[in-house]
Design a protein around this motif. Structure first.
Motif, short mmCIF file in Angstrom:
data_model
loop_
_atom_site.label_atom_id
_atom_site.label_comp_id
_atom_site.label_asym_id
_atom_site.label_seq_id
_atom_site.Cartn_x
_atom_site.Cartn_y
_atom_site.Cartn_z
N THR A 63 25.35 -33.50 -15.01
CA THR A 63 24.33 -34.11 -14.15
C THR A 63 24.24 -33.38 -12.82
OG1 THR A 63 24.74 -36.27 -15.16
CG2 THR A 63 23.58 -36.26 -13.05
N PHE A 64 25.41 -32.98 -12.29
CA PHE A 64 25.44 -32.20 -11.05
C PHE A 64 24.66 -30.90 -11.21
CE2 PHE A 64 27.52 -28.58 -8.97
CZ PHE A 64 27.38 -28.93 -7.63
N CYS A 65 24.90 -30.19 -12.30
CA CYS A 65 24.20 -28.92 -12.54
C CYS A 65 22.69 -29.13 -12.57
CB CYS A 65 24.67 -28.30 -13.85
SG CYS A 65 26.39 -27.71 -13.83
N LYS A 66 22.27 -30.21 -13.20
CA LYS A 66 20.84 -30.50 -13.29
C LYS A 66 20.25 -30.79 -11.92
CE LYS A 66 17.52 -33.47 -15.72
NZ LYS A 66 17.37 -34.57 -16.71
N LYS A 67 20.99 -31.54 -11.10
CA LYS A 67 20.48 -31.91 -9.78
C LYS A 67 20.37 -30.72 -8.85
CE LYS A 67 21.75 -36.80 -9.58
NZ LYS A 67 22.51 -37.84 -8.85
N VAL A 68 21.30 -29.77 -8.96
CA VAL A 68 21.27 -28.61 -8.04
C VAL A 68 20.51 -27.43 -8.65
CG1 VAL A 68 23.42 -29.31 -6.94
CG2 VAL A 68 23.49 -27.69 -8.85
N GLY A 69 19.96 -27.61 -9.85
CA GLY A 69 19.17 -26.54 -10.46
C GLY A 69 20.00 -25.39 -10.99
N LEU A 70 21.24 -25.68 -11.42
CA LEU A 70 22.12 -24.64 -11.96
C LEU A 70 22.07 -24.69 -13.48
CD1 LEU A 70 24.29 -22.45 -11.42
CD2 LEU A 70 26.00 -24.28 -11.44
N ARG A 71 21.62 -23.61 -14.07
CA ARG A 71 21.50 -23.55 -15.53
C ARG A 71 22.87 -23.65 -16.19
NH1 ARG A 71 21.89 -18.82 -18.63
NH2 ARG A 71 21.04 -18.99 -20.73
N VAL A 72 22.97 -24.40 -17.29
CA VAL A 72 24.21 -24.53 -18.03
C VAL A 72 24.18 -23.55 -19.21
CG1 VAL A 72 25.67 -26.05 -19.40
CG2 VAL A 72 24.52 -26.94 -17.37
N ILE A 73 25.08 -22.57 -19.19
CA ILE A 73 25.20 -21.63 -20.29
C ILE A 73 25.68 -22.35 -21.54
CG2 ILE A 73 26.33 -19.53 -21.11
CD1 ILE A 73 26.64 -18.69 -18.18
N GLY A 74 26.63 -23.27 -21.35
CA GLY A 74 27.14 -24.01 -22.49
C GLY A 74 28.41 -24.75 -22.16
#
Length: 251
Positions: A155-166
């Motif tokens: 959720t943090f990655c989504k909020k800060v716009g950081l793409r999740v590699i996996g």
């Protein structure tokens, strides 16, 4: 609009990967270390920090200087000294690690972050955002309590716009040193289910292996020394999937 990256000590870094987790003790540092070694073996490339004209020179861990390392631990006067810093000082050091370390030419910069979603994470993301990181590698263990914490990291990655590699599931079973049978001590499949639920790639499961632990404690290259270990194909496969994520012509 995002700021353009200014020429500096990250100018020679082609890809940046952040290793994250919402929970401590899941093996982020282990995955970061073995990922760096696996990328080096795939063709990607004690110590004291000293100064050069471009800033701090990182510690090189091999004679070929294909892997370099920077840690706050290198800056302490005594190895058992506690780092008791408030937020502003920690955030300032993070920015220094980005701007003042002479990284030189690197194919990959792997950033091993602390657990959670704290000010330090925001400082890392903000400092690296101008350089367009390749994305985040999120590490969990199979248990439900770990998966629940790591879900907040996604959720943090989504909020800060950081793409999740996996997502990587670490400690996924124990490999017996005698018969090499893998026993699921902490259950299995939590990381894969988390990735499916979040709609992000699942990169693989890494089993517990005493040889992996021993190689880390003794400072040996597990990827080179134990190609027969069940953890070897798992780590190599994860590294290859990350290599495949790099833009065409830049891997």
């Amino acid at each position: 609009m995002e700021a353009a990256a200014e020429p500096g000590n990250l100018a020679g870094v082609r890809h940046i990967i952040l290793v994250l987790s919402g929970k401590g003790g899941v093996g982020k540092s282990t995955i970061s270390t073995e990922l760096a070694l696996a990328l080096r073996h795939a063709g990607k490339k004690g110590k004291a920090v000293h100064q050069c004209d471009s800033g701090w020179v990182p510690v090189f861990v091999d004679q070929e200087q294909s892997i370099s390392l920077m840690s706050v631990g290198f800056l302490l006067e005594k190895p058992d000294e506690a780092v008791v810093w408030r937020g502003p000082k920690k955030n300032a050091l993070i920015k220094q690690f980005v701007s003042d370390v002479a990284w030189g030419q690197l194919d990959y910069l792997v950033v091993d972050t602390p657990p959670g979603t704290s000010d330090e994470h925001m400082a890392v993301v903000d400092a690296l955002r101008p350089y367009s990181p390749l994305g985040a590698l999120v590490v969990t263990t199979p248990q439900a309590v770990s998966v629940g914490d790591v879900r907040r990291e996604l959720t943090f990655c989504k909020k800060v716009g950081l793409r999740v590699i996996g997502v990587v599931e670490n400690m996924s079973g124990f490999v017996c040193p005698h018969c090499e049978e893998c026993t699921n001590i902490f259950s299995r499949g939590g990381g894969e289910e988390l990735a499916r639920h979040a709609g992000v790639p699942f990169l693989g499961s890494v089993p517990l292996d005493p040889e992996l632990t021993r190689s880390l404690e003794e400072g040996r290259d597990f990827i080179q020394g134990f190609p027969e270990s069940p953890a070897f194909p798992a780590l190599s496969c994860i590294a290859q999937k990350i290599l495949n994520e790099a833009p065409v012509g830049l891997s």
